[in-house]
Design a protein around this motif. Structure first.
Motif, PDB file in Angstrom:
ATOM      1  N   VAL A 140      49.555 -26.082  50.355  1.00 29.86           N
ATOM      2  CA  VAL A 140      49.969 -25.418  50.916  1.00 29.86           C
ATOM      3  C   VAL A 140      49.554 -23.834  50.624  1.00 29.86           C
ATOM      4  O   VAL A 140      48.720 -23.412  49.935  1.00 29.86           O
ATOM      5  N   CYS A 141      49.043 -22.812  51.780  1.00 32.45           N
ATOM      6  CA  CYS A 141      48.792 -22.075  51.803  1.00 32.45           C
ATOM      7  C   CYS A 141      49.699 -20.697  51.675  1.00 32.45           C
ATOM      8  O   CYS A 141      50.682 -20.496  52.352  1.00 32.45           O
ATOM      9  N   ALA A 142      49.688 -20.360  50.248  1.00 31.95           N
ATOM     10  CA  ALA A 142      50.617 -19.648  49.669  1.00 31.95           C
ATOM     11  C   ALA A 142      50.538 -17.897  50.578  1.00 31.95           C
ATOM     12  O   ALA A 142      49.167 -17.233  49.881  1.00 31.95           O
ATOM     13  N   THR A 143      51.031 -17.027  50.897  1.00 35.05           N
ATOM     14  CA  THR A 143      50.607 -15.537  50.905  1.00 35.05           C
ATOM     15  C   THR A 143      52.493 -14.928  50.865  1.00 35.05           C
ATOM     16  O   THR A 143      53.773 -15.097  50.667  1.00 35.05           O
ATOM     17  N   ASN A 144      52.102 -13.474  50.853  1.00 28.81           N
ATOM     18  CA  ASN A 144      53.023 -12.790  51.167  1.00 28.81           C
ATOM     19  C   ASN A 144      53.862 -12.584  49.876  1.00 28.81           C
ATOM     20  O   ASN A 144      53.773 -12.509  48.460  1.00 28.81           O
ATOM     21  N   MET A 145      55.482 -12.914  49.927  1.00 26.82           N
ATOM     22  CA  MET A 145      56.014 -12.915  49.282  1.00 26.82           C
ATOM     23  C   MET A 145      55.846 -14.093  47.964  1.00 26.82           C
ATOM     24  O   MET A 145      56.805 -13.678  46.255  1.00 26.82           O
ATOM     25  N   VAL A 146      55.374 -15.206  48.003  1.00 24.83           N
ATOM     26  CA  VAL A 146      55.673 -16.106  47.005  1.00 24.83           C
ATOM     27  C   VAL A 146      54.699 -15.847  46.486  1.00 24.83           C
ATOM     28  O   VAL A 146      54.481 -16.475  45.126  1.00 24.83           O
ATOM     29  N   LEU A 147      53.709 -14.293  46.738  1.00 27.21           N
ATOM     30  CA  LEU A 147      52.968 -14.518  45.809  1.00 27.21           C
ATOM     31  C   LEU A 147      52.883 -12.851  44.586  1.00 27.21           C
ATOM     32  O   LEU A 147      52.715 -12.849  43.802  1.00 27.21           O
ATOM     33  N   LEU A 148      54.052 -12.437  44.753  1.00 32.93           N
ATOM     34  CA  LEU A 148      54.598 -10.849  44.498  1.00 32.93           C
ATOM     35  C   LEU A 148      55.819 -11.150  43.205  1.00 32.93           C
ATOM     36  O   LEU A 148      57.070 -11.569  43.440  1.00 32.93           O
ATOM     37  N   SER A 149      55.032 -10.424  41.987  1.00 33.46           N
ATOM     38  CA  SER A 149      55.548 -10.679  40.924  1.00 33.46           C
ATOM     39  C   SER A 149      57.367 -10.084  41.074  1.00 33.46           C
ATOM     40  O   SER A 149      58.124 -10.523  40.595  1.00 33.46           O
ATOM     41  N   ASN A 150      57.605  -9.309  41.786  1.00 33.44           N
ATOM     42  CA  ASN A 150      58.728  -8.603  41.647  1.00 33.44           C
ATOM     43  C   ASN A 150      59.571  -9.105  43.513  1.00 33.44           C
ATOM     44  O   ASN A 150      60.929  -9.032  43.341  1.00 33.44           O
ATOM     45  N   HIS A 151      59.231 -10.441  43.225  1.00 32.39           N
ATOM     46  CA  HIS A 151      60.071 -11.097  44.634  1.00 32.39           C
ATOM     47  C   HIS A 151      60.059 -12.521  43.183  1.00 32.39           C
ATOM     48  O   HIS A 151      60.496 -13.523  44.660  1.00 32.39           O
ATOM     49  N   GLY A 152      59.776 -12.429  42.137  1.00 30.99           N
ATOM     50  CA  GLY A 152      60.064 -13.359  41.936  1.00 30.99           C
ATOM     51  C   GLY A 152      58.821 -14.461  41.776  1.00 30.99           C
ATOM     52  O   GLY A 152      58.941 -15.452  40.857  1.00 30.99           O
ATOM     53  N   ALA A 153      57.674 -13.967  41.730  1.00 27.86           N
ATOM     54  CA  ALA A 153      56.662 -14.663  42.247  1.00 27.86           C
ATOM     55  C   ALA A 153      56.463 -16.353  42.152  1.00 27.86           C
ATOM     56  O   ALA A 153      56.365 -17.104  41.351  1.00 27.86           O
ATOM     57  N   LEU A 154      56.811 -16.800  43.349  1.00 30.04           N
ATOM     58  CA  LEU A 154      57.804 -18.230  43.597  1.00 30.04           C
ATOM     59  C   LEU A 154      56.178 -19.635  43.056  1.00 30.04           C
ATOM     60  O   LEU A 154      56.193 -20.325  42.667  1.00 30.04           O
ATOM     61  N   ILE A 155      55.418 -18.579  43.415  1.00 23.26           N
ATOM     62  CA  ILE A 155      53.549 -19.154  43.276  1.00 23.26           C
ATOM     63  C   ILE A 155      53.983 -19.873  42.137  1.00 23.26           C
ATOM     64  O   ILE A 155      53.297 -21.419  41.297  1.00 23.26           O
ATOM     65  N   ASP A 156      54.387 -19.064  40.958  1.00 20.18           N
ATOM     66  CA  ASP A 156      54.539 -19.897  39.123  1.00 20.18           C
ATOM     67  C   ASP A 156      54.482 -20.885  39.325  1.00 20.18           C
ATOM     68  O   ASP A 156      54.593 -22.304  38.799  1.00 20.18           O
ATOM     69  N   GLU A 157      55.619 -21.592  39.835  1.00 20.61           N
ATOM     70  CA  GLU A 157      56.528 -22.437  39.943  1.00 20.61           C
ATOM     71  C   GLU A 157      56.385 -23.313  40.946  1.00 20.61           C
ATOM     72  O   GLU A 157      56.169 -24.038  40.339  1.00 20.61           O
ATOM     73  N   ILE A 158      55.315 -23.287  41.806  1.00 24.19           N
ATOM     74  CA  ILE A 158      55.466 -24.330  42.985  1.00 24.19           C
ATOM     75  C   ILE A 158      53.700 -24.590  42.369  1.00 24.19           C
ATOM     76  O   ILE A 158      53.436 -25.980  41.880  1.00 24.19           O
ATOM     77  N   LYS A 159      52.887 -23.640  41.400  1.00 23.64           N
ATOM     78  CA  LYS A 159      51.934 -24.429  41.092  1.00 23.64           C
ATOM     79  C   LYS A 159      52.260 -25.339  39.555  1.00 23.64           C
ATOM     80  O   LYS A 159      51.766 -25.964  38.920  1.00 23.64           O
ATOM     81  N   ALA A 160      53.303 -24.659  38.585  1.00 24.82           N
ATOM     82  CA  ALA A 160      53.969 -25.293  37.464  1.00 24.82           C
ATOM     83  C   ALA A 160      54.549 -27.268  37.688  1.00 24.82           C
ATOM     84  O   ALA A 160      54.321 -27.921  36.715  1.00 24.82           O
ATOM     85  N   GLN A 161      54.318 -27.137  39.066  1.00 21.31           N
ATOM     86  CA  GLN A 161      55.250 -28.762  39.672  1.00 21.31           C
ATOM     87  C   GLN A 161      54.411 -29.321  40.340  1.00 21.31           C
ATOM     88  O   GLN A 161      55.155 -30.774  39.885  1.00 21.31           O
ATOM     89  N   GLY A 162      53.132 -28.869  40.158  1.00 14.41           N
ATOM     90  CA  GLY A 162      52.420 -30.113  40.327  1.00 14.41           C
ATOM     91  C   GLY A 162      51.732 -29.490  41.806  1.00 14.41           C
ATOM     92  O   GLY A 162      50.993 -30.834  42.470  1.00 14.41           O
ATOM     93  N   TYR A 163      52.721 -28.936  42.905  1.00 17.58           N
ATOM     94  CA  TYR A 163      51.717 -29.226  44.076  1.00 17.58           C
ATOM     95  C   TYR A 163      50.253 -28.763  44.414  1.00 17.58           C
ATOM     96  O   TYR A 163      50.100 -27.687  43.508  1.00 17.58           O
TER      97      TYR A 163
END
Length: 377
Positions: A32-55
């Motif tokens: 997965v290449c993560a970019t834009n809002m997925v990486l931004l804390s003021n948009h929820g930092a979805l990247i943290d959830e994705i990594k925490a779930q082992g993807y």
């Protein structure tokens, strides 16, 4: 087979996660290449959830410039394009998987097409009411395989000159987890968010329309005024970072009342739980058209953002006018309308799309016939 998924928003994560889960089950290599809002804390930092779930996240590309204007949107896309081609060069995927119609997906299509990396496009061929619809069809010209969510979209791709072997009506993969039941239940949501989801509430999601950036504050004010007429809690999800999003956020907090919960982001599982138990969804999110019909949830769709998209019988359209929005919500929550929804069918598929997509990708030869595109007109 090695797949590279591009993910720039929470909506796109809903498109691709069921496919990635099946990749894991089938032992198919992916990243997965993560970019834009997925990486931004003021948009929820979805990247943290994705990594925490082992993807497996193979790259993260920061691209978003402050300003939330047309100029910063374009400059941000330019930044992403110059970075993403390095990701492709390093990962060397057999397929780049793109989803939807956002600008970073278009940049991904350009980078892949010019490096002769096969591109598969999920949710191809649909229409919508702003520049995203234009981006979707531009992606289509660069893509080598089109995964349409319904026959209307598949037929449009054919009329646009795409060769028949490239077009596949597979349904929308974000419905797979709705059908499989991977959503938060009432007890879980109630305990975690201190909201009784067995009682009536409205789910509200409003994104800025880039062509109407200057109207964003007025539009959110009309919507907050209208939903305020209904004596039930409101669960608001903050908008994406397109031009005008800052005005939407400011106006939402300005008009916020005590019965309103506001979230930068929710996990996919929790969002689907809130949608499943909502009295209605109000705003201009695609989830009112795509996911809500599966749950037979009324959707009050505002303005032009989703204009021209295929709609189920759960959708009620209204302009950004207080009285019109109020009337639409009143109809949506009525017993008569909900009785009609017992027969509602989702026009975007049956929840078995990921398997179809991977089967097609696995069987498709990667040769000159695929990579050197011809138009049929």
């Amino acid at each position: 087979m090695k797949l590279l998924f591009l993910n720039g928003s929470r909506g796109e994560w809903g498109y691709i996660r069921p496919i990635i889960d099946l990749c894991i089950a089938r032992r198919i290599d992916y990243g997965v290449c993560a970019t834009n809002m997925v990486l931004l804390s003021n948009h929820g930092a979805l990247i943290d959830e994705i990594k925490a779930q082992g993807y497996r996240v193979c790259d993260d590309i920061f691209m978003s410039l402050e300003g939330h204007s047309h100029v910063t949107m374009v400059k941000s896309l330019g930044i992403f394009l110059t970075s993403f081609v390095e990701t492709i060069n390093r990962e060397k995927p057999d397929w780049l998987i793109l989803a939807g119609d956002r600008g970073e997906q278009l940049m991904g299509a350009v980078a892949a097409a010019y490096t002769y990396t096969p591109v598969a496009h999920i949710q191809a061929g649909e229409r919508s009411g702003n520049i995203d619809g234009v981006a979707r069809h531009a992606i289509g010209k660069f893509a080598h395989l089109h995964f349409a969510a319904n026959q209307d979209a598949a037929d449009r791709l054919a009329r646009l000159g795409e060769e028949p072997f490239r077009i596949h009506n597979v349904g929308a993969p974000q419905l797979d987890e709705l059908v499989s039941g991977d959503i938060a239940g009432p007890a879980d949501l109630t305990s975690r968010y201190d909201l009784d989801v067995t009682a009536p509430y409205l789910l509200a999601v409003l994104h800025p329309v880039t062509e109407e950036m200057d109207l964003a504050a007025t539009q959110v004010a009309a919507m907050t005024s209208a939903v305020g007429h209904f004596n039930m809690p409101k669960v608001w999800i903050l908008p994406n970072n397109d031009a005008g999003s800052h005005a939407v956020r400011q106006a939402l907090f300005l008009h916020r009342k005590s019965d309103t919960l506001i979230f930068d982001n929710l996990s996919r599982r929790d969002y689907l739980g809130f949608l499943r138990h909502a009295t209605a969804i109000v705003g201009n999110s695609s989830s009112g058209l795509l996911e809500a019909p599966t749950f037979k949830i009324p959707a009050v769709n505002l303005g032009r953002r989703q204009a021209d998209r295929v709609q189920g019988s759960n959708v009620i359209n209204a302009p950004f006018e207080v009285d019109a929005i109020s009337a639409a919500i009143k109809k949506a929550i009525s017993r008569e309308f909900n009785d009609v929804l017992t027969a509602c069918e989702n026009p975007y598929g049956d929840g078995c799309s990921a398997q179809r997509i991977l089967d097609i990708l696995s069987a498709m030869p990667i040769d000159d016939r695929l990579l050197v595109k011809r138009l049929t007109y």
